[in-house]
Design an enzyme around this catalytic site. Structure first.
Site, PDB file in Angstrom:
ATOM      1  N   ASP A  12       0.710  -1.378  -0.142  1.00  0.00           N
ATOM      2  CA  ASP A  12       0.076   0.059   0.218  1.00  0.00           C
ATOM      3  C   ASP A  12       0.717   1.333   0.064  1.00  0.00           C
ATOM      4  O   ASP A  12       0.543   2.406   0.527  1.00  0.00           O
ATOM      5  CB  ASP A  12      -0.889  -0.073   1.285  1.00  0.00           C
ATOM      6  CG  ASP A  12      -2.023  -1.411   1.066  1.00  0.00           C
ATOM      7  OD1 ASP A  12      -2.225  -1.602  -0.008  1.00  0.00           O
ATOM      8  OD2 ASP A  12      -2.336  -1.602   2.268  1.00  0.00           O
ATOM      9  N   LYS A  15       1.785   2.182  -5.242  1.00  0.00           N
ATOM     10  CA  LYS A  15       2.228   1.582  -6.557  1.00  0.00           C
ATOM     11  C   LYS A  15       1.596   1.756  -7.686  1.00  0.00           C
ATOM     12  O   LYS A  15       2.022   2.137  -8.670  1.00  0.00           O
ATOM     13  CB  LYS A  15       2.530   0.065  -6.396  1.00  0.00           C
ATOM     14  CG  LYS A  15       3.394  -0.402  -5.256  1.00  0.00           C
ATOM     15  CD  LYS A  15       3.569  -1.848  -4.972  1.00  0.00           C
ATOM     16  CE  LYS A  15       2.330  -2.418  -4.383  1.00  0.00           C
ATOM     17  NZ  LYS A  15       1.800  -2.186  -3.000  1.00  0.00           N
ATOM     18  N   GLY A  39      -4.502  -4.337  -3.948  1.00  0.00           N
ATOM     19  CA  GLY A  39      -5.381  -3.052  -4.237  1.00  0.00           C
ATOM     20  C   GLY A  39      -4.589  -1.991  -4.484  1.00  0.00           C
ATOM     21  O   GLY A  39      -4.241  -1.415  -3.411  1.00  0.00           O
ATOM     22  N   HIS A  40      -4.730  -1.619  -5.909  1.00  0.00           N
ATOM     23  CA  HIS A  40      -3.657  -0.517  -6.134  1.00  0.00           C
ATOM     24  C   HIS A  40      -4.960   0.623  -6.852  1.00  0.00           C
ATOM     25  O   HIS A  40      -5.502   0.465  -7.822  1.00  0.00           O
ATOM     26  CB  HIS A  40      -2.974  -1.177  -7.434  1.00  0.00           C
ATOM     27  CG  HIS A  40      -1.732  -1.838  -7.151  1.00  0.00           C
ATOM     28  ND1 HIS A  40      -0.949  -2.475  -7.840  1.00  0.00           N
ATOM     29  CD2 HIS A  40      -1.622  -2.504  -5.847  1.00  0.00           C
ATOM     30  CE1 HIS A  40      -0.099  -3.261  -7.276  1.00  0.00           C
ATOM     31  NE2 HIS A  40      -0.354  -3.405  -5.811  1.00  0.00           N
ATOM     32  N   GLN A 222       2.038  -5.912  -3.232  1.00  0.00           N
ATOM     33  CA  GLN A 222       2.530  -6.110  -1.803  1.00  0.00           C
ATOM     34  C   GLN A 222       3.845  -5.273  -1.672  1.00  0.00           C
ATOM     35  O   GLN A 222       4.074  -4.198  -2.256  1.00  0.00           O
ATOM     36  CB  GLN A 222       2.793  -7.554  -1.413  1.00  0.00           C
ATOM     37  CG  GLN A 222       1.365  -8.357  -1.184  1.00  0.00           C
ATOM     38  CD  GLN A 222       0.986  -8.754  -2.470  1.00  0.00           C
ATOM     39  OE1 GLN A 222       1.444  -9.412  -3.525  1.00  0.00           O
ATOM     40  NE2 GLN A 222      -0.340  -8.331  -2.969  1.00  0.00           N
TER      41      GLN A 222
HETATM   42  P1  GDP Z   1      -0.699   0.437  -3.514  1.00  0.00           P
HETATM   43  O1  GDP Z   1      -1.357  -0.888  -3.051  1.00  0.00           O
HETATM   44  O2  GDP Z   1       0.736   0.347  -3.405  1.00  0.00           O
HETATM   45  O3  GDP Z   1      -1.040   0.905  -4.889  1.00  0.00           O
HETATM   46  O4  GDP Z   1      -1.473   1.543  -2.731  1.00  0.00           O
HETATM   47  P2  GDP Z   1      -3.053   1.674  -2.234  1.00  0.00           P
HETATM   48  O5  GDP Z   1      -3.719   2.320  -3.300  1.00  0.00           O
HETATM   49  O6  GDP Z   1      -3.629   0.453  -1.567  1.00  0.00           O
HETATM   50  O7  GDP Z   1      -2.777   2.778  -0.791  1.00  0.00           O
HETATM   51  C1  GDP Z   1      -2.343   4.106  -1.340  1.00  0.00           C
HETATM   52  C2  GDP Z   1      -3.351   5.066  -1.083  1.00  0.00           C
HETATM   53  O8  GDP Z   1      -2.713   6.392  -0.774  1.00  0.00           O
HETATM   54  C3  GDP Z   1      -4.542   5.424  -2.001  1.00  0.00           C
HETATM   55  O9  GDP Z   1      -5.615   5.683  -1.546  1.00  0.00           O
HETATM   56  C4  GDP Z   1      -3.906   6.294  -2.792  1.00  0.00           C
HETATM   57  O10 GDP Z   1      -4.975   6.963  -3.705  1.00  0.00           O
HETATM   58  C5  GDP Z   1      -3.471   7.148  -1.926  1.00  0.00           C
HETATM   59  N1  GDP Z   1      -2.285   7.916  -2.281  1.00  0.00           N
HETATM   60  C6  GDP Z   1      -1.360   7.645  -3.383  1.00  0.00           C
HETATM   61  N2  GDP Z   1      -0.241   8.679  -3.157  1.00  0.00           N
HETATM   62  C7  GDP Z   1      -0.701   9.679  -2.489  1.00  0.00           C
HETATM   63  C8  GDP Z   1      -0.025  10.904  -1.793  1.00  0.00           C
HETATM   64  O11 GDP Z   1       0.989  11.047  -2.136  1.00  0.00           O
HETATM   65  N3  GDP Z   1      -0.723  11.472  -0.986  1.00  0.00           N
HETATM   66  C9  GDP Z   1      -2.084  11.164  -0.348  1.00  0.00           C
HETATM   67  N4  GDP Z   1      -2.384  11.744   0.417  1.00  0.00           N
HETATM   68  N5  GDP Z   1      -2.523   9.977  -0.768  1.00  0.00           N
HETATM   69  C10 GDP Z   1      -1.971   9.021  -1.719  1.00  0.00           C
HETATM   70  P1  IMO Z   2      -0.936  -4.242  -2.082  1.00  0.00           P
HETATM   71  O1  IMO Z   2      -0.384  -4.507  -3.372  1.00  0.00           O
HETATM   72  C1  IMO Z   2      -0.874  -4.506   2.057  1.00  0.00           C
HETATM   73  C2  IMO Z   2      -0.864  -8.570   3.812  1.00  0.00           C
HETATM   74  C3  IMO Z   2      -2.167  -8.945   4.469  1.00  0.00           C
HETATM   75  C4  IMO Z   2      -1.610 -10.029   5.361  1.00  0.00           C
HETATM   76  C5  IMO Z   2      -0.350 -10.555   4.733  1.00  0.00           C
HETATM   77  C6  IMO Z   2      -0.558 -11.959   4.004  1.00  0.00           C
HETATM   78  O2  IMO Z   2      -2.052  -3.457  -2.481  1.00  0.00           O
HETATM   79  O3  IMO Z   2       0.426  -3.458  -1.643  1.00  0.00           O
HETATM   80  P2  IMO Z   2      -2.210 -12.577   1.818  1.00  0.00           P
HETATM   81  O4  IMO Z   2      -3.748 -12.256   1.651  1.00  0.00           O
HETATM   82  O5  IMO Z   2      -1.263 -12.359   0.870  1.00  0.00           O
HETATM   83  O6  IMO Z   2      -2.049 -13.987   2.258  1.00  0.00           O
HETATM   84  O7  IMO Z   2      -2.034 -11.859   3.347  1.00  0.00           O
HETATM   85  O8  IMO Z   2       0.085  -9.686   3.795  1.00  0.00           O
HETATM   86  N1  IMO Z   2      -1.105  -8.065   2.243  1.00  0.00           N
HETATM   87  C7  IMO Z   2      -1.072  -6.622   1.887  1.00  0.00           C
HETATM   88  N2  IMO Z   2      -1.031  -5.654   2.756  1.00  0.00           N
HETATM   89  N3  IMO Z   2      -0.937  -4.292   0.904  1.00  0.00           N
HETATM   90  C8  IMO Z   2      -1.111  -5.483   0.143  1.00  0.00           C
HETATM   91  O9  IMO Z   2      -1.001  -5.495  -1.397  1.00  0.00           O
HETATM   92  C9  IMO Z   2      -1.370  -6.647   0.674  1.00  0.00           C
HETATM   93  N4  IMO Z   2      -1.488  -8.142   0.180  1.00  0.00           N
HETATM   94  C10 IMO Z   2      -1.116  -8.952   1.287  1.00  0.00           C
HETATM   95  O10 IMO Z   2      -2.799  -7.981   5.066  1.00  0.00           O
HETATM   96  O11 IMO Z   2      -0.969  -9.438   6.543  1.00  0.00           O
HETATM   97 MG    MG Z   3      -2.801  -1.368  -1.649  1.00  0.00          MG
END
Ligand code: GDP
Ligand code: IMO
Ligand code: MG
Length: 421
Positions: A12, A15, A39-40, A222
């Protein structure tokens, strides 16, 4: 030429946002591991999109998006994601290719994930319950079902044979809280729809692009601290989230890997269980959770929050040979008098600058260095030169410690809230 984009913390990091931002420079974006546990999020024109299995280049008209052999696919969730993504304007029929060799997440894998977590009680991993662990376990145990098999006339028979083993395990757990018949109904109707998509031998397709001098971005899911080998085992995911996963998950020889781009937040978050040495289980942590909206894109769970952990960050940079960094979400730290960064770990028995063999043991806590905070709202700033001086000093101090340049600073979720340095 292949560049790689990886999360360097516990997932998270942002990416999805950066993959989408960088896509105009690439002909191909490819996922190499993970599945719908990811979840991207990406945001443009004020609308947020969340992708789970589809690569984050899908909203760009001329980009080929490949789901590689290292990915695991849940047909039911995948079709729901397809419907969302098509409704948002993406041309998935034209721009998406799926490796025949990707493995299928079967309904029994999801049940097994739930059963396994249920049996662990307090010690549960905090899995996303998407069936990731059981699917990779079957793959490695040579009992998995590859997605290319949906074209076999014996598909249903194979499926029913393969599910038996998982069901036996579920029985051993004594877990009964599921409705397999309705899950299978959804599963087979999703598989029916799936057959219309473009399946490929993705290792050949990727290597053709390499020969043609096309530019490829491998998008990690991840984060490095969730890597099955190098993460905080057993609180990890079941794939290699570090650079080695690119070769095995796409069929890309290491010599073709050019630049590795690492994504990190200006603080840390973690969802689920497991050690977190810089965790802020207090008001500051709650403030970061609220301002950063740190709730899971896939599961909606509140994310645990903490200060930036340079021990873990340096480790991730070393493991994947990261060339340049993107610092995300520093906008969420505006308004703090001081901002801390963890520079070592202190346990009950020892102090260390390295990620120890067992991060779960010895009650490791980060030891901090303090930096003056910045009060200004930085979300509308477009140029590095006009960022607050205290913030620039903070960036410079981190760069010095990790010996790697920060080339992109993200100051909000939108595509346009991205500063090149
Ligand atoms: P990923 O899994 O690495 O793609 O990241 P996620 O989408 O799960 O989580 C990142 C969260 O931060 C999302 O809700 C994005 O919309 C938000 N986000 C990304 N970059 C920024 C930033 O620079 N500032 C803020 N405030 N939010 C951001
Ligand atoms: P993105 O790509 C954050 C965490 C879960 C749990 C552990 C194992 O959005 O960054 P799993 O379902 O893979 O067996 O869970 O890894 N986890 C993540 N945490 N971002 C993710 O993906 C994750 N994918 C798995 O919360 O602790
Ligand atoms: Mg994510």
């Amino acid at each position: 030429m292949v560049d790689v984009l990886l999360g360097l913390q516990w997932g998270d990091e942002g990416k999805g946002k950066i993959a989408d931002y960088l896509t105009p420079r690439y002909d191909v974006v490819a996922r190499f591991q993970g599945g719908p546990n990811a979840g991207h999020s990406l945001e443009f024109n004020g609308i947020k999109h969340v992708l789970n299995t589809i690569p984050s280049g899908i909203f760009h008209e001329n980009c080929v998006n490949i789901i590689g052999n290292g990915v695991v696919i849940d047909p039911v969730l995948f079709m729901a994601e397809i419907d969302r993504t098509v409704a948002a304007g993406a041309d998935v029929m034209k721009n998406l290719r799926i490796s025949y060799k990707a493995h299928i997440i079967m309904p029994t894998h999801k049940i097994l994930d739930a059963a396994s977590e249920w049996s662990k009680g307090d010690k549960k991993i905090g899995s996303t319950l998407r069936g990731i662990g059981p699917t990779y376990r079957e793959k490695i145990g040579r009992g998995g079902l590859r997605i290319g098999e949906i074209f076999s006339p014996n598909f249903e028979q194979n499926y029913h044979e393969k599910k038996k083993r998982s069901l036996q395990l579920v029985e051993q757990f004594g877990f009964t809280d599921f409705d397999l018949a309705s899950m299978e109904k959804e599963f087979f109707s999703a598989v029916e729809r799936l057959r219309k998509f473009k399946f490929v031998n993705s290792e050949y397709l990727i290597n053709e692009h390499i020969v043609n001098n096309d530019k490829i971005l491998a998008e990690g899911a991840q984060g490095s601290m969730l890597d099955i080998d190098f993460g905080s085992y057993p609180f990890v995911t079941s794939s290699n989230t570090t650079v080695g996963g690119v070769s095995t998950g796409l069929g890309i020889a290491p010599k073709h890997i050019n630049k590795v781009i690492g994504i990190f937040k200006a603080y840390c978050t973690r969802v689920g269980g497991g050690p977190f040495p810089s965790e802020l289980d207090n008001e500051i942590g709650q403030r970061i959770r609220d301002v950063g909206n740190e709730y899971g894109a896939t599961t909606g769970r509140p994310r645990r929050t903490g200060w930036l952990d340079l021990v873990a960050l340096k480790y991730a940079i070393m493991l994947s040979g990261v060339d340049e960094l993107c610092m995300m979400k520093a906008d969420c730290l505006s308004g703090f008098d001081e901002v801390l960064v963890g520079t070592s770990y202190k346990g009950d028995l020892m102090q260390t600058n390295e990620v120890p063999f067992d991060l779960n043991a010895d009650n490791f806590k980060s030891q901090y260095e303090s930096h003056p905070g910045w009060q200004e709202d930085i979300t509308q700033i477009k140029e590095h030169s006009i960022l607050p001086k205290t913030f620039k000093d903070y960036i410079q101090a981190i760069e010095q410690q990790i010996n790697t340049p920060i080339s992109i600073i993200s100051v909000g979720p939108g595509r346009d809230q991205t500063i090149k340095k």
